[in-house]
Design a protein around this motif. Structure first.
Motif, PDB file in Angstrom:
ATOM      1  N   VAL A 170       0.840  -1.201   0.000  1.00 28.91           N
ATOM      2  CA  VAL A 170       0.000   0.000   0.000  1.00 28.91           C
ATOM      3  C   VAL A 170       0.873   1.248   0.000  1.00 28.91           C
ATOM      4  O   VAL A 170       0.656   2.185  -0.776  1.00 28.91           O
ATOM      5  N   VAL A 171       1.880   1.265   0.853  1.00 31.60           N
ATOM      6  CA  VAL A 171       2.774   2.427   0.929  1.00 31.60           C
ATOM      7  C   VAL A 171       3.591   2.546  -0.349  1.00 31.60           C
ATOM      8  O   VAL A 171       3.794   3.640  -0.878  1.00 31.60           O
ATOM      9  N   ASP A 172       4.074   1.416  -0.871  1.00 37.01           N
ATOM     10  CA  ASP A 172       4.873   1.412  -2.101  1.00 37.01           C
ATOM     11  C   ASP A 172       4.092   1.965  -3.286  1.00 37.01           C
ATOM     12  O   ASP A 172       4.656   2.606  -4.181  1.00 37.01           O
ATOM     13  N   GLY A 173       2.772   1.714  -3.300  1.00 39.38           N
ATOM     14  CA  GLY A 173       1.950   2.122  -4.436  1.00 39.38           C
ATOM     15  C   GLY A 173       1.409   3.525  -4.359  1.00 39.38           C
ATOM     16  O   GLY A 173       0.707   3.971  -5.277  1.00 39.38           O
ATOM     17  N   ALA A 174       1.709   4.263  -3.284  1.00 39.83           N
ATOM     18  CA  ALA A 174       1.211   5.637  -3.160  1.00 39.83           C
ATOM     19  C   ALA A 174       1.821   6.524  -4.236  1.00 39.83           C
ATOM     20  O   ALA A 174       3.000   6.388  -4.592  1.00 39.83           O
ATOM     21  N   ARG A 175       1.022   7.448  -4.763  1.00 45.62           N
ATOM     22  CA  ARG A 175       1.535   8.386  -5.773  1.00 45.62           C
ATOM     23  C   ARG A 175       2.610   9.289  -5.185  1.00 45.62           C
ATOM     24  O   ARG A 175       3.614   9.592  -5.833  1.00 45.62           O
ATOM     25  N   GLY A 194     -12.980   7.894  10.582  1.00 46.69           N
ATOM     26  CA  GLY A 194     -11.825   7.287   9.941  1.00 46.69           C
ATOM     27  C   GLY A 194     -12.189   6.814   8.550  1.00 46.69           C
ATOM     28  O   GLY A 194     -13.287   7.083   8.054  1.00 46.69           O
ATOM     29  N   ILE A 195     -11.250   6.102   7.931  1.00 51.76           N
ATOM     30  CA  ILE A 195     -11.455   5.561   6.597  1.00 51.76           C
ATOM     31  C   ILE A 195     -11.364   4.045   6.700  1.00 51.76           C
ATOM     32  O   ILE A 195     -10.408   3.500   7.250  1.00 51.76           O
ATOM     33  N   VAL A 196     -12.376   3.337   6.149  1.00 47.82           N
ATOM     34  CA  VAL A 196     -12.417   1.876   6.173  1.00 47.82           C
ATOM     35  C   VAL A 196     -12.266   1.368   4.747  1.00 47.82           C
ATOM     36  O   VAL A 196     -13.148   1.575   3.909  1.00 47.82           O
ATOM     37  N   ALA A 197     -11.136   0.723   4.470  1.00 49.56           N
ATOM     38  CA  ALA A 197     -10.845   0.213   3.128  1.00 49.56           C
ATOM     39  C   ALA A 197     -11.291  -1.232   3.010  1.00 49.56           C
ATOM     40  O   ALA A 197     -11.218  -2.005   3.972  1.00 49.56           O
ATOM     41  N   THR A 198     -11.741  -1.610   1.821  1.00 52.49           N
ATOM     42  CA  THR A 198     -12.269  -2.953   1.606  1.00 52.49           C
ATOM     43  C   THR A 198     -11.295  -3.888   0.902  1.00 52.49           C
ATOM     44  O   THR A 198     -11.573  -5.073   0.756  1.00 52.49           O
ATOM     45  N   SER A 199     -10.147  -3.365   0.457  1.00 55.68           N
ATOM     46  CA  SER A 199      -9.164  -4.186  -0.236  1.00 55.68           C
ATOM     47  C   SER A 199      -7.826  -3.450  -0.246  1.00 55.68           C
ATOM     48  O   SER A 199      -7.748  -2.274   0.140  1.00 55.68           O
ATOM     49  N   ILE A 200      -6.796  -4.136  -0.717  1.00 56.55           N
ATOM     50  CA  ILE A 200      -5.473  -3.505  -0.831  1.00 56.55           C
ATOM     51  C   ILE A 200      -5.534  -2.320  -1.792  1.00 56.55           C
ATOM     52  O   ILE A 200      -5.035  -1.230  -1.495  1.00 56.55           O
ATOM     53  N   GLU A 201      -6.179  -2.520  -2.938  1.00 52.07           N
ATOM     54  CA  GLU A 201      -6.260  -1.439  -3.916  1.00 52.07           C
ATOM     55  C   GLU A 201      -7.092  -0.274  -3.381  1.00 52.07           C
ATOM     56  O   GLU A 201      -6.773   0.896  -3.612  1.00 52.07           O
ATOM     57  N   ASP A 202      -8.137  -0.586  -2.654  1.00 51.28           N
ATOM     58  CA  ASP A 202      -8.956   0.454  -2.052  1.00 51.28           C
ATOM     59  C   ASP A 202      -8.134   1.243  -1.029  1.00 51.28           C
ATOM     60  O   ASP A 202      -8.242   2.478  -0.949  1.00 51.28           O
ATOM     61  N   ALA A 203      -7.308   0.557  -0.261  1.00 55.57           N
ATOM     62  CA  ALA A 203      -6.450   1.235   0.716  1.00 55.57           C
ATOM     63  C   ALA A 203      -5.462   2.171   0.017  1.00 55.57           C
ATOM     64  O   ALA A 203      -5.196   3.276   0.506  1.00 55.57           O
TER      65      ALA A 203
END
Length: 416
Positions: free
Chosen positions: A193-198, A291-300
């Motif tokens: 998730v951190v690696d994929g941040a813009r 807060g923010i609740v993500a439903t998947s890795i891509e959503d996160a």
């Protein structure tokens, strides 16, 4: 009213919760009398010292005669349950006199280690630290049969309100994580998730990490390993969290947590959390409000980018998170919840209980009860949480932990 607590020890979250409750009872002028029996000496004695300073007696490694006398003279016996091997032995082998029984569960029970249904059936009240535990599959029938014998009392409490939460309207949002840096709790894909941040963000991780372990290796394998900063153990969690704007609290789907102290503490200081939609986190965080609740890795990943791009919204959600947990997750609220629970327990008669029948009579049987069934069955169904407990480690509740407590047990040796 006299309450006798039996705990494996008072380190970690269990000790932290009881220290806060003991101090709150003292401030509230409670007339309850609480004594704690610890089955082993805690490695970190700070919480036991706070509990004693608040007026509670703490006894380490009591004798059989002391234990029998203490149980006989109190109104309620409260077991602090999280599947520790020594708690199984205490219940199955001690031969306790007739008593009233409250069970406070410090694991969710949604995945191993479970709360054995036969144990819950023998308790006058089974108390969860989160409503998410009502979803535990192995407890479904027990709850349906006696719904009035189950209750909730929070064990995660926020810090005292600060004068103002951080408000990052300008500049970068500061992200962090505080807690157990182990894949038994942490989601392994947090680094993806951190690696994929813009944006070139930094994630500060507070907690002990094994430099040769899986977490450090996963971070080192990132395309952008410089985005991860291992800060080490935080002696003062409030100070560590106060330097952050958002909590990247992405946990494994089958983690054992329930009250989630670190999450509640961060929210109390005005941090906006990003969590997965796991039961324990959903019981604390409301998406878009606290807060923010993500439903998947891509959503996160998408929400992480959104948080970077919307610092004022992060601050607004963080402020609402602080208001919410300040109202709902306080020691005073849990003291009041327990007062009602104890009143209900007092309506039950004292009675003896056959814990060996409920849990088994051997360490191998106790370990199977913690898994929720025979180890072979857990392996066959591909239960990842059970597989972690079966691994040759010393993590809490694992086969290695049971062997460390009962090194001469042939049944455990055969399982290993």
């Amino acid at each position: 009213m006299k309450i006798l607590h039996v705990a494996a020890h008072l380190g970690g979250g269990v000790g932290k919760a009881h220290a806060a409750l003991a101090e709150a009872r003292r401030e509230m002028g409670s007339q309850e009398r609480h004594r704690f029996l610890l089955l082993e000496r805690p490695q970190d004695g700070r919480f036991a010292e706070r509990i004693a300073a608040a007026g509670c007696e703490v006894i380490v490694s009591p004798t059989q005669a002391e234990t029998t006398r203490f149980v006989a003279e109190v109104d309620i016996l409260q077991i602090e349950w999280w599947g520790h091997p020594r708690l199984f032995a205490f219940l199955a082998q001690t031969g306790l006199p007739a008593h009233r029984l409250a069970l406070w569960c410090h694991v969710s029970g949604l995945a191993p280690p479970v709360v054995p249904a036969a144990l819950a059936k023998r308790a006058d009240r089974t108390v969860f630290t989160s409503p998410c535990s009502f979803e535990a599959a192995n407890l479904r029938n027990a709850i349906a049969d006696r719904p009035e014998s189950f209750a909730v009392a929070n064990s995660g409490f926020g810090f005292a309100a600060r004068s103002r939460p951080r408000r990052p309207q300008e500049g970068a949002v500061s992200f962090g994580f505080l807690g157990t840096l182990d894949f038994a709790k942490l989601h392994p894909d947090i680094f993806d998730v951190v690696d994929g941040a813009r944006s070139d963000i930094r994630l500060r991780l507070f907690g002990h990490v094994d430099p040769q372990g899986a977490v450090a290796a996963r971070a080192a394998a990132m395309r952008h390993p410089d985005r991860i900063v291992f800060e080490g153990h935080a002696e003062d969690p409030a100070e560590a969290l106060a330097g952050l704007d958002a909590l990247l609290y992405l946990l494994a789907a089958d983690h054992y947590g329930t009250g989630e102290n670190a999450l509640v503490e961060a929210m109390s200081l005005g941090l906006c959390p990003l969590v997965f939609a796991n039961p324990a986190e959903r019981a604390i965080v409301t998406h878009g409000e606290t807060g923010i609740v993500a439903t998947s890795i891509e959503d996160a990943r998408r929400w992480l980018d959104w948080m970077v791009d919307n610092p004022s919204a992060v601050a607004r959600i963080g402020a609402e998170a602080a208001r919410h947990v300040g109202a709902s997750h306080s020691p005073e609220a849990s003291v009041a919840a327990f007062a009602a629970i104890y009143a209900g327990v007092m309506d039950a008669p004292r009675r003896p209980r056959d814990f060996a029948e409920a849990l088994g009579a051997t360490p191998a049987a106790w370990f199977a009860a913690s898994l929720g069934g025979p180890p072979a069955a857990a392996r066959a169904r591909g239960d990842h949480a059970a597989e972690r407990l079966l691994a040759p480690t010393s993590s809490k509740g694992s086969l290695g932990h049971f062997q460390a407590c009962f090194p001469d047990d042939a049944g455990l040796a055969a399982l290993a």
